[in-house]
Structures are given as structure tokens and as C-alpha cells.
Design an enzyme around this catalytic site. Structure first.
Site, PDB file in Angstrom:
ATOM      1  N   THR A 138     -10.014  -5.662 -22.293  1.00 47.28           N
ATOM      2  CA  THR A 138     -11.368  -5.623 -22.263  1.00 47.28           C
ATOM      3  C   THR A 138     -12.314  -5.831 -23.099  1.00 47.28           C
ATOM      4  O   THR A 138     -11.575  -6.537 -24.683  1.00 47.28           O
ATOM      5  CB  THR A 138     -11.619  -4.229 -22.785  1.00 47.28           C
ATOM      6  N   GLY A 194      -6.730  -1.078 -24.657  1.00 46.28           N
ATOM      7  CA  GLY A 194      -5.415  -1.261 -24.162  1.00 46.28           C
ATOM      8  C   GLY A 194      -5.204  -0.925 -22.577  1.00 46.28           C
ATOM      9  O   GLY A 194      -6.062  -0.513 -21.784  1.00 46.28           O
ATOM     10  N   ILE A 237      -8.532   2.206 -11.856  1.00 49.92           N
ATOM     11  CA  ILE A 237      -9.760   2.023 -12.408  1.00 49.92           C
ATOM     12  C   ILE A 237      -9.641   2.991 -14.302  1.00 49.92           C
ATOM     13  O   ILE A 237      -8.677   3.478 -13.989  1.00 49.92           O
ATOM     14  CB  ILE A 237     -11.148   3.205 -11.851  1.00 49.92           C
ATOM     15  N   GLY A 238      -9.727   1.729 -14.652  1.00 52.30           N
ATOM     16  CA  GLY A 238      -9.207   2.562 -16.145  1.00 52.30           C
ATOM     17  C   GLY A 238     -10.467   3.157 -17.122  1.00 52.30           C
ATOM     18  O   GLY A 238     -10.708   3.560 -16.607  1.00 52.30           O
ATOM     19  N   ASP A 239      -9.947   3.033 -18.159  1.00 51.60           N
ATOM     20  CA  ASP A 239     -11.206   3.510 -19.565  1.00 51.60           C
ATOM     21  C   ASP A 239     -12.213   2.774 -19.495  1.00 51.60           C
ATOM     22  O   ASP A 239     -13.414   3.449 -20.139  1.00 51.60           O
ATOM     23  CB  ASP A 239     -10.401   3.316 -20.474  1.00 51.60           C
TER      24      ASP A 239
END
Length: 344
Positions: free
Chosen positions: A204, A256, A233-235
Site C-alpha cells: 500500500t 500491511g 478487499i483489504g483495508d
């Protein structure tokens, strides 16, 4: 009986006392030391944040808006085909599809995001269009692509030859099951957990900027975990998790393993802790400790880092594992890279 003359006289006296009181309060609060020196400023995650900050600084140094700065800044890693964790050149999911996530937030609390977007090199700009051109905050998948094309974005193949080669190599031993941090296996099939966090979690770029007017904006963009399940989907595109800005307090972003950031609403937590008086670094540390306390065994084998800035332009970071770094750019330093503190 109502006496108009006495009422006007009393009102004038009260107004005068109020004005004196406000002046006294203002004079009692000292100016933040170094604030003028610190602003404008832009900070971002990882070493590739140096080049991103340089482009953001082109906007800030001319008195431009922080929102424009963060968008222009993260264009750099989004367009870099050698960066296999952000935008064009990002490693694909297990089906060989490059899907991108991004969000953006301005000083007014406006925000926009795209999730699992394919074929568009600059998802951050599509996220900004979602914010400015629609009544929504998030658009996902085919709908996000349809919207991007309607807004004039160019459809193109994002899977570079090097990323395609890496994916095909991974397929030789891949197991089709959702395994946390499975992209580790691309680097060490025999002992994925022996690798330090900084070798496989540069997934990211999160950027935060304060312009000359003191207004804060943020951007976050990624190609997500390598070889993830299609649709994961991540943050990064989730407001409050991967990014949060409150113009009265400051802003925060994360990097992360996004699943753990989401479970703790990490970036929102960092900003709220700063509201309570925590320094940026202390707030980031507390957010990291929440993750470690809830899942100590999981935390040993993953990386999560937070980066924050407060209204004064003070900044700080903290991560679970060693190796997290962030870049800083202001009028005094253009290419500063700082090693973030960590728990392990």
C-alpha cells in the site's frame, strides 16, 4: 415591565465581556512552536513514498490544495510498473487478474473509494470522481469500471510481463484455499513465516498532506495482497480502516495485512486517540497494541503499520514488525526516509 433601554445596555455589556473573554482565551493559548515551519508537509508509507512525496510537493509548494497534492503524489507508484504492490504492475490475484483498491478523503470530510477495480491505471482518480460526481462513497468491481469508463478513463491491461511471470511461477505450488498472508509463499515456499514482515507487506501507499492553509487530506491505493482470492478487499479503500482524516485533529493511514486493520477500524482509532491528546507515534503504537492484544499468535506472523500526522504537522508511525519505513517532505527536507518503531 420590560425596559428596552436597560436591556440594550445589558446586552452591549455582555457582548463586550464576551469579546474580552474570547480575546483572553486566545491570548492564553500559545502558538504551536514550529507550526509555520512544518507546513505545508506531506508524509507517506514506504521508501517509494519519497518519489510520491516529491510530486505532491509540487502542488503544496505552490500553495495548492492538499487534496490535489495527495492525488498527484500517489499517481507515481500507481504508474510504476516496477512496483508490484500498487497500481500498474501490481501482482494479480490467484486467477491472474490485477484488481485495485483506493480511497481519498478531503478536509471537509468528503470521501470516495473504488474496490476491486480492473483495467484502470489510476484508481485514486476514479475514487476522487466517486467523491465529487456521485452521491456514493464506494463503487466496486464491474460497476466501478463502468463508472470509470463513463468518466473518460482509459481501459488497459495492467498485468505486466514480470507480474504475469511471477504469478505463473506461484501457480506451480499454489493451493486453492484462503490462507492468511498467502503471498508469503511466493517468496519462500518452505518456510513462509520465517520472513520478516517488511519483505512481503509493501502492499500500500498511504499519503497524508497538510497544505499552507492548514487543511488535511489523505489518499490510499494498492493492488492488495498478491494471489489473493478474486474479490478480496483489504483495508486500503475503506474509510476509517486504511485511511481517515479529521481536519480538526489530523489524519492516519495504514499498511500491511488489511484484515486486522479492518477489525480494529485502525486509522479512525489513531485519529481519535490523537483527539484525546496522544502524539501521532503514541496513537499509532496503541492501535498496533490493540491488534497484538486481540490476536497475539496471529500478530507474530504478520505486518501492520500505522502512519499519522496531527494538525500541527507533527508525525509518527508504529508497526508490529521491524522494517516499516515512511517518507517525509516539507520545506526543510525533501527526501527524508524514517524507520518506524516496532513492537518486535
Amino acid at each position: 415591565m420590560f425596559n428596552r433601554r436597560k436591556f440594550i445596555k445589558a446586552s452591549a455589556l455582555s457582548a463586550g465581556l464576551l469579546a474580552i473573554d474570547k480575546t483572553s482565551i486566545a491570548n492564553a493559548i500559545p502558538a504551536s512552536p514550529g507550526q509555520a515551519k512544518n507546513l505545508p508537509i506531506v508524509i507517506s508509507t514506504w521508501d517509494f513514498g519519497i518519489a510520491a512525496n516529491a510530486d505532491a510537493w509540487k502542488v503544496l509548494s505552490k500553495g495548492g490544495r492538499s487534496l490535489d497534492a495527495v492525488e498527484q503524489g500517489v499517481w507515481v507508484p500507481e504508474a510504476d510498473e516496477k512496483n508490484q504492490t500498487v497500481g500498474y504492475g501490481g501482482l494479480p490475484d490467484r486467477d491472474g487478474k490485477v484488481t485495485l483498491d483506493a480511497c481519498i478523503m478531503d478536509e471537509l470530510g468528503n470521501c470516495g473509494a473504488v474496490l476491486a477495480l480492473e483495467h484502470i491505471k489510476h484508481p485514486i482518480s476514479v475514487a476522487r470522481k466517486v467523491m465529487e460526481k456521485t452521491p456514493h462513497v464506494m463503487l466496486a468491481g464491474d460497476g466501478a469500471l463502468q463508472f470509470a469508463l463513463e468518466q473518460g478513463f482509459k481501459k488497459e491491461n495492467l498485468l505486466t510481463p514480470s507480474s504475469e511471470k511471477a504469478w505463473k511461477e506461484w501457480l506451480k505450488a499454489a493451493k486453492y484455499e484462503p490462507v492468511m498472508n498467502i503471498e508469503n509463499r511466493h517468496y519462500d515456499q518452505a518456510a513462509p513465516q520465517k520472513l520478516p514482515g517488511n519483505q512481503y507487506n509493501h502492499d500500500t501507499i498511504g499519503m497524508l498532506a497538510i497544505d499552507a492553509k492548514g487543511n488535511i487530506s489523505g489518499a490510499c491505493t494498492t493492488s492488495g495482497m498478491a494471489y489473493k482470492l478474486h474479490g478480496r478487499i483489504g483495508d486500503s479503500p475503506i474509510i476509517g480502516a486504511g485511511l481517515f482524516v479529521d481536519n480538526e485533529v489530523g489524519g492516519a493511514t495504514s499498511t500491511g495485512v488489511g484484515e486486522e486493520v479492518i477489525r480494529n477500524v485502525g486509522s479512525f482509532l489513531v485519529v481519535e486517540l490523537m483527539r484525546q491528546g496522544y502524539t501521532p507515534e503514541a496513537a499509532c503504537k496503541e492501535a498496533v497494541m490493540r491488534i497484538i492484544k486481540k490476536k497475539p499468535e496471529t500478530a507474530k506472523n504478520i505486518q501492520v503499520g500505522f502512519l499519522a500526522i496531527n494538525k500541527k504537522g507533527e508525525y509518527g508511525a508504529y508497526a508490529i514488525q521491524q522494517g516499516f519505513s515512511y517518507a517525509v517532505c516539507n520545506a526543510e527536507k525533501q527526501d527524508l526516509l524514517i524507520k518506524g518503531k516496532s513492537y518486535y
